[in-house]
Design an enzyme around this catalytic site. Structure first.
Site, short mmCIF file in Angstrom:
data_model
loop_
_atom_site.label_atom_id
_atom_site.label_comp_id
_atom_site.label_asym_id
_atom_site.label_seq_id
_atom_site.Cartn_x
_atom_site.Cartn_y
_atom_site.Cartn_z
CE LYS A 278 45.79 40.01 41.90
NZ LYS A 278 44.71 40.95 42.23
N1 GLU Z 1 41.45 40.37 40.67
C1 GLU Z 1 40.46 41.21 41.28
C2 GLU Z 1 41.09 42.18 42.25
O1 GLU Z 1 42.23 42.54 42.13
C3 GLU Z 1 39.32 40.39 41.86
C4 GLU Z 1 39.71 39.46 42.96
C5 GLU Z 1 38.58 38.54 43.41
O2 GLU Z 1 37.47 38.70 42.94
O3 GLU Z 1 38.86 37.68 44.23
O4 GLU Z 1 40.45 42.69 43.14
#
Ligand code: GLU
Length: 416
Positions: free
Chosen positions: A107
């Protein structure tokens, strides 16, 4: 590893510790999974439109890469900090493993007030942040995606910045891009679609009558699309909210008209001249289904007892604290944990990455069909484990996710 310790990270660790005990996880594997493998803190200086220079703090955390390259969104928000990003990275590891995607979790984020920034400032921020984390990302290493206050345009800037450094176009470095630069059909709606799909499956397991009611907190990409599909599924959506507050109509909101209204005005407030209500009060409405699709830690030990929903689907990541989780379980609430409920986004991100690598693109129907299949399979797996082991859904979902990561870790061993 004290630098990570804030409330959200400790909550994520507590969830892992609980599951590790339940499944008798090897202590060495457990210890390794309690911390992220790599974390980068960067300064992101940009010129503001008024000529001043401002420095923002940016982060990228990779939690685990046992199953493949790391994957996870980038958020721009004023509450972003290292601990929160590390917790979100850990949840991505369990989410990807639960859905059987060949990824570990990551993240990223920049601490800023995106609502107060111009498009030009956002572009400079996205490009400079990309430059600072460049050594960590890549289509075979770590693949960012949208999250809170980032969108397709942000991903296009990141892809462009990265490609300029590499010297040729690398669409696979990010997912959630516009379709015109290698994005996938169906990605934009995927998270909300997935949330609604898991709610549909939950409703098939219980009897909540012909027209169950729902309240959705948050009307961004996740909340608004969830409301759209709940409405199409015959659920009566009676309340929704955004940062400015919520609206409530016990007879049900006209969701298609509301979506148009929000596209015009940028807020749900004022729709049909309904009185606005507090975001906190929305959580306590007498509805069958509650979807927190905004911030983390909104359901705590202080309000969990007041919730009246029978199904709680976590559109957001980490909206329920571990203390609140216990209270809701005692009340018999059927919780669909975020690592399952909101996994549709990363599932279609995976499809996008596969299409980019193959240079072969799918139709929207193919995407949606495969999404429904993967979400349905994961839902059934979680449900079956929860029944067989007599545990709640979150524990079951994490047992599956953590178990898959642990198996890979055991097979790969500990280097050197
Ligand atoms: N931000 C989204 C999540 O928390 C998508 C992450 C992604 O597609 O890599 O799952």
């Amino acid at each position: 590893m004290q630098e990570f310790y804030n409330e959200t990270f400790l909550n994520a660790q507590k969830q892992l510790d609980h599951v590790a005990r339940m499944m008798n996880l090897d202590t060495g594997i457990h210890e390794r999974l309690r911390y992220p493998r790599k974390a980068l803190i960067v300064s992101v200086p940009i010129k503001l439109d008024n000529g001043q220079t401002r420095v923002y703090s940016g982060y990228r955390v990779q939690h685990d890469q046992s199953l493949g390259p790391t994957k996870g969104g980038i958020r721009f928000h004023h509450e972003v900090n290292l601990g929160e990003v590390a917790a979100l990275a850990m949840w991505m590891t369990w989410k990807c493993a639960l859905l059987n995607l060949p990824y570990g979790g990551a993240k990223g984020g920049v601490c800023c007030f995106p609502e107060e920034m111009s498009t030009a400032e956002m572009e400079r921020l996205a490009r400079r942040y990309t430059t600072e984390i460049l050594s960590m990302i890549g289509p075979e290493k770590d693949i960012p995606a949208p999250d809170m206050y980032t969108n397709e345009q942000t991903m296009a800037w990141i892809m462009d910045t990265y490609s300029n450094f590499i010297g040729y176009a690398v669409p696979g470095v990010v997912t959630g891009k516009p379709v015109a630069v290698g994005g996938s059909l169906g990605r934009r709606e995927a998270t909300g679609r997935g949330v609604a799909h898991t709610i549909k499956m939950a409703l098939e397991k219980m009897d909540l009558g012909d027209r169950p009611t729902a309240a959705v907190q948050g009307f961004g990409n996740v909340g608004s699309i969830t409301a759209k599909y709940l409405d199409l599924q015959g659920v009566k959506v009676v309340a929704v909210s955004d940062v400015q507050g919520g609206i409530h109509n016990p007879n049900g909101l006209d969701i298609p008209r509301l979506l148009n209204y929000v596209a015009d005005r940028g807020t749900v407030i004022g729709f049909d001249d309904l009185d606005s209500m507090d975001n906190k009060d929305l959580l306590e409405l007498d509805v069958d289904i509650l979807v927190p699709a905004a911030l983390a830690n909104v359901v705590t030990e202080h309000n969990a007892d007041k919730l009246k929903c029978k199904i709680l689907a976590e559109g957001a990541n980490g909206p329920v604290t571990p203390e609140a989780d216990k209270i809701l379980q005692e009340k018999g609430v059927f919780i669909i944990p975020g690592i399952l409920a909101n996994a549709g986004g990363v599932v279609v991100s995976y499809f996008e990455w596969v299409q980019d690598i193959q240079h072969l693109f799918w139709t929207e129907d193919q995407v949606n069909e495969k999404l429904a299949y993967l979400m349905g399979r994961a839902f059934e797996e979680v449900y079956n484990v929860s029944q067989a082991k007599k545990v709640d859904n979150r524990t079951a979902a994490m047992m599956i996710g953590v178990g898959r990561v642990a198996s890979a870790k055991i097979l790969r061993g500990l280097y050197p």
